[in-house]
Structure formats: C-alpha cells, structure tokens
Design an enzyme around this catalytic site. Structure first.
Site, PDB file in Angstrom:
ATOM      1  N   HIS A   1      25.753 -81.783 -51.591  1.00  0.00           N
ATOM      2  CA  HIS A   1      24.832 -81.133 -50.657  1.00  0.00           C
ATOM      3  C   HIS A   1      23.374 -81.498 -50.944  1.00  0.00           C
ATOM      4  O   HIS A   1      22.632 -81.829 -50.017  1.00  0.00           O
ATOM      5  CB  HIS A   1      25.003 -79.619 -50.706  1.00  0.00           C
ATOM      6  CG  HIS A   1      26.215 -79.120 -49.996  1.00  0.00           C
ATOM      7  ND1 HIS A   1      26.350 -79.139 -48.628  1.00  0.00           N
ATOM      8  CD2 HIS A   1      27.366 -78.580 -50.469  1.00  0.00           C
ATOM      9  CE1 HIS A   1      27.521 -78.641 -48.278  1.00  0.00           C
ATOM     10  NE2 HIS A   1      28.164 -78.293 -49.383  1.00  0.00           N
TER      11      HIS A   1
ATOM     12  N   HIS B   1      26.458 -72.568 -42.232  1.00  0.00           N
ATOM     13  CA  HIS B   1      27.425 -73.394 -41.519  1.00  0.00           C
ATOM     14  C   HIS B   1      26.935 -73.725 -40.111  1.00  0.00           C
ATOM     15  O   HIS B   1      27.197 -74.815 -39.598  1.00  0.00           O
ATOM     16  CB  HIS B   1      28.777 -72.708 -41.467  1.00  0.00           C
ATOM     17  CG  HIS B   1      29.565 -72.847 -42.718  1.00  0.00           C
ATOM     18  ND1 HIS B   1      30.626 -72.031 -43.045  1.00  0.00           N
ATOM     19  CD2 HIS B   1      29.457 -73.730 -43.761  1.00  0.00           C
ATOM     20  CE1 HIS B   1      31.127 -72.396 -44.215  1.00  0.00           C
ATOM     21  NE2 HIS B   1      30.429 -73.417 -44.662  1.00  0.00           N
TER      22      HIS B   1
END
Length: 418
Positions: free
Chosen positions: A391, A256
């Site tokens: 992703h 993240h």
C-alpha cells in the site's frame, strides 16, 4: 492555492517528485528485513524486526514480490533477487501440490495452510503478472497456473464476480461473497491483461465494477456494502461483534471507497487503451466514491484522520486510521486530478500527504505506522506490526505515472516521469 501551486500542482513539482522517489526507496530498504531465509516473506514487528519463529505468509509474499518487481522495473539494485525469492515460495512452499491453488500461509506453520481464498489468489495473480512483465524466470508459468485456478475455481461467470473461499481440497464452499476480494481481483485482472494481452480480464474487471460500483455503491449513497450471503443478500450486521476485523470489519470502509475510486479510472484507461468502449459511469462513479469516502470518513467527531469503518447508522464504528486508507486516498486524488483537472483533488492530494508525513511516517524505526488511534498515536488494534510494502509504496509511483490499468504495465512502457 499559493501562487506557485496555481501554476503547478504539487504532484508535478520537481522537488515533490524527488521526495516521492526518496520515500519509496526508504520503504523498499526497510522492507528487505521481511525476507525469510526459509522462503517467502513475513510481517515485521513495530521495530522492523522479524518476529521469532516467523513463517511465510502468502499475501505478504505476493505483495512483496509485486512491490519489488515494480522496483526492479526501475533498475533499483537488490530488487530482482527478491522477486525471484518470492516467486520460488509462490511456486513451491506456498502452493498446494496436491489440490492446486495457494495456501494462506506456510502449511508447515503451527496454524497449517488455511483455506483457499479468492483474496489470496488475487495477490498471487498480481505478483505473477508484475513478475511476468518484468520477465523473471518462472513467472509466466506461475501466472498461467494461478489464472487457471481463478477461472476454474473462483470466477463465477453468471455472477460476474469471485467466489470467496473453499477448504483445501476446494470443497466446502463458503456461503459468502465479499467486496474486498472482488476489489483486489479487479486490480489483479487488469495487471493480468497487461501481462498476457488477453482482454477477457478487462471484461471481467468491468463485470466486477458494474456490480459493486455502478449498482451496489450507487444504491447506497456511494458507501459500498462489504458483506453478502452466497445469493447476494447484503449482510449489514456481519461482524457487528468484530468491528475491528482486519479483513471483514462491520459496516462500510471509507478507505475501500477511495480504492474503488481509482480502480474505476484505471479500468477506464485500460479499456480505452485496448480499443474497447469505456462506460461513462466509470469516471462518474470514481468522483462519487471519493466524495462519499471523505464525507463519511474524514475528520469525524472532531478528530484528524480517516476513520477505519462507519456503521450503517452513519456513526463511526472504529475511529482508528489505517495507513492503507491514506495510500489509496493519495492515488485516488492524484488520478482524479489528472482525469478532471479540478483543483479540489490537488488540495486533497496535498492534505493526504500532509497527514501521512505528520501522523504515519515513523522516522525513528522506519516505514509507516500500520495504524494510529483517534488521537494519532500508534496502535495495533486492527493490525499488528509494520505494514508490508504494497500500500505505502504505490503512491510514491502513481503521481508520476499517467492513468493506466496497472503500474507494472506503465513501468514496462517507460511511462514513469522523474
């Protein structure tokens, strides 16, 4: 660096760009199997097949709609109808006609529709923004709808952040604030600004980044706290009993930090393009977040990969490497290299792609492994089956684009380089 790479970074080499294009097409082809005849998209198993009795998942449907919108902007055959398929489900099957907003999954599934979550609505907004920029029928109406729900239900102006979740009727607000939902909201807001021309979404993106990056990350060695109570008290022990939770794991998540890193650079670019001041801390924090992520997560305890989570004592919590962390790391390294010209980021870019090629790409059954364990063996400890496109597909595009607020905005302007 080798002599050739001193002259040209890997991401700018023609052969590398052809490889990125081919890998992107391979991922697009594999993921078409997730299209459900009954509407929307579902996850695929490890072999790339739809599980028996699969029903539409809203996050996957939104992510697939977004990804095929990016493909359609490049003129790739078959992509436009898949965007329309996703829009139909987001406008009908997965939308709550009674109370507004979006269910987590097909409400006719065995588990029901679930709660109304900021994370889900961020992806609906991202998909609707890309489809609007593409010009698909019904996309602008969907975008207006979801942005209204976000403004009236989820956005907390006094906090400069998103509320987390509600019951189906928008009662029973959860006493929780989460970094993950706010991070993806920032991403969606930048795409919404590109789609609508309304810079209020850039202002809100900056408010989110100010809280999570310039304040919270800076105060915590650029390891972002993930979990908070409704009054913004950090919950350091949250899910200590569920360290491998797929959305709210215990501790900090180095992947993240990589994602926030490149979002800071995209926001800087978006503000600059809009003629708005871009705070200097955006670029400063982008570099610091990247450094913190590789410091805490890369090649820990003699293993090869980027660990999923790290405890607050600095020890590895879950050693598995999730595919998405490398995808975000590739984008962060590429954009930091573009922004700074520093050779170290070009080295990280190559290093991350080398890992993907050797540990994550499944050349027998297709796509990437969703995760691998500490010894780089395929695992389903955190995530089941093969990942959706979102992703893995984007880092096949971002190295061929300038730093920009959103990929669909850049593609619509013809900025993709061959």
């Amino acid at each position: 660096m080798a002599e050739a790479e001193e002259r040209m970074a890997t991401m700018d080499m023609p052969a590398h760009r052809r490889w990125l294009e081919a890998e992107g097409q391979r991922l697009l082809d594999f993921s078409k199997a997730s299209c459900l005849p009954t509407g929307g998209f579902c996850g695929l198993d490890m072999a790339g097949a739809r599980p028996e009795g699969a029903t539409a998942d809203t996050i996957i449907t939104a992510r697939m709609t977004y990804s095929y919108a990016l493909a359609a902007m490049q003129g790739l055959p078959g992509s436009g109808p898949l965007v329309d398929h996703g829009l139909a489900a987001l406008s009908g099957l997965l939308r709550d006609a009674a109370h507004g907003g979006w269910f987590e999954q097909d409400p006719g599934s065995s588990s029901g529709g679930g709660r109304k979550k900021a994370y889900v609505h961020a992806f609906v907004a991202l998909a609707a923004s890309a489809a609007s920029i593409l010009g698909r029928p019904g996309a602008r109406e969907l975008l207006a709808d979801v942005l209204t729900v976000i403004e009236t239900r989820f956005w907390a102006e006094a906090e400069g952040a998103m509320r987390e979740s509600f019951a189906a009727d928008f009662g029973d607000e959860e006493d929780y604030r989460g970094a993950n939902a706010n991070m993806h909201s920032l991403e969606a807001f930048m795409a919404a600004s590109d789609a609508t021309g309304d810079t209020v979404w850039l202002d809100r993106s900056l408010q989110i980044a100010e809280r999570f990056v310039n304040r919270l990350a800076r105060e915590n060695r650029f390891a972002i706290p993930e979990h908070f109570s409704g009054d913004w008290t950090i919950l350091k022990d949250f899910h200590a009993d569920q360290p491998d939770h797929p959305f709210r794991p215990y501790g900090t998540t180095p992947g993240h930090s990589l994602e926030w890193s490149h979002l800071c650079l995209k926001l800087e670019a978006g503000l600059t393009r809009a003629g708005r001041p871009a705070p200097a801390w955006l670029a400063e924090c982008a570099a610091a977040l990247f450094a913190g992520a590789v410091r805490d997560g890369w090649n820990r305890d003699g293993k090869f990969g980027l660990v999923y989570t790290v405890g607050w004592d600095g020890s590895v919590s879950v050693p598995n490497t999730a595919h998405w962390t490398l995808a975000e790391g590739i984008t962060a390294a590429a954009l930091l290299h573009r922004r700074t010209g520093e050779a170290d980021y070009a080295t990280w870019y190559r290093r991350f792609w080398d890992y993907v090629d050797l540990a994550l790409i499944d050349r027998r059954q297709g796509s990437w492994w969703n995760e691998v364990d500490a010894d780089n063996r395929p695992s389903e400890r955190i995530y089941e089956g093969k990942p959706d496109l979102y992703h893995a597909y984007q880092p096949t595009l971002t190295p061929r684009l300038p730093i920009t607020a959103s990929i669909p905005g850049a593609l619509s302007r013809g900025e993709l380089q061959d």
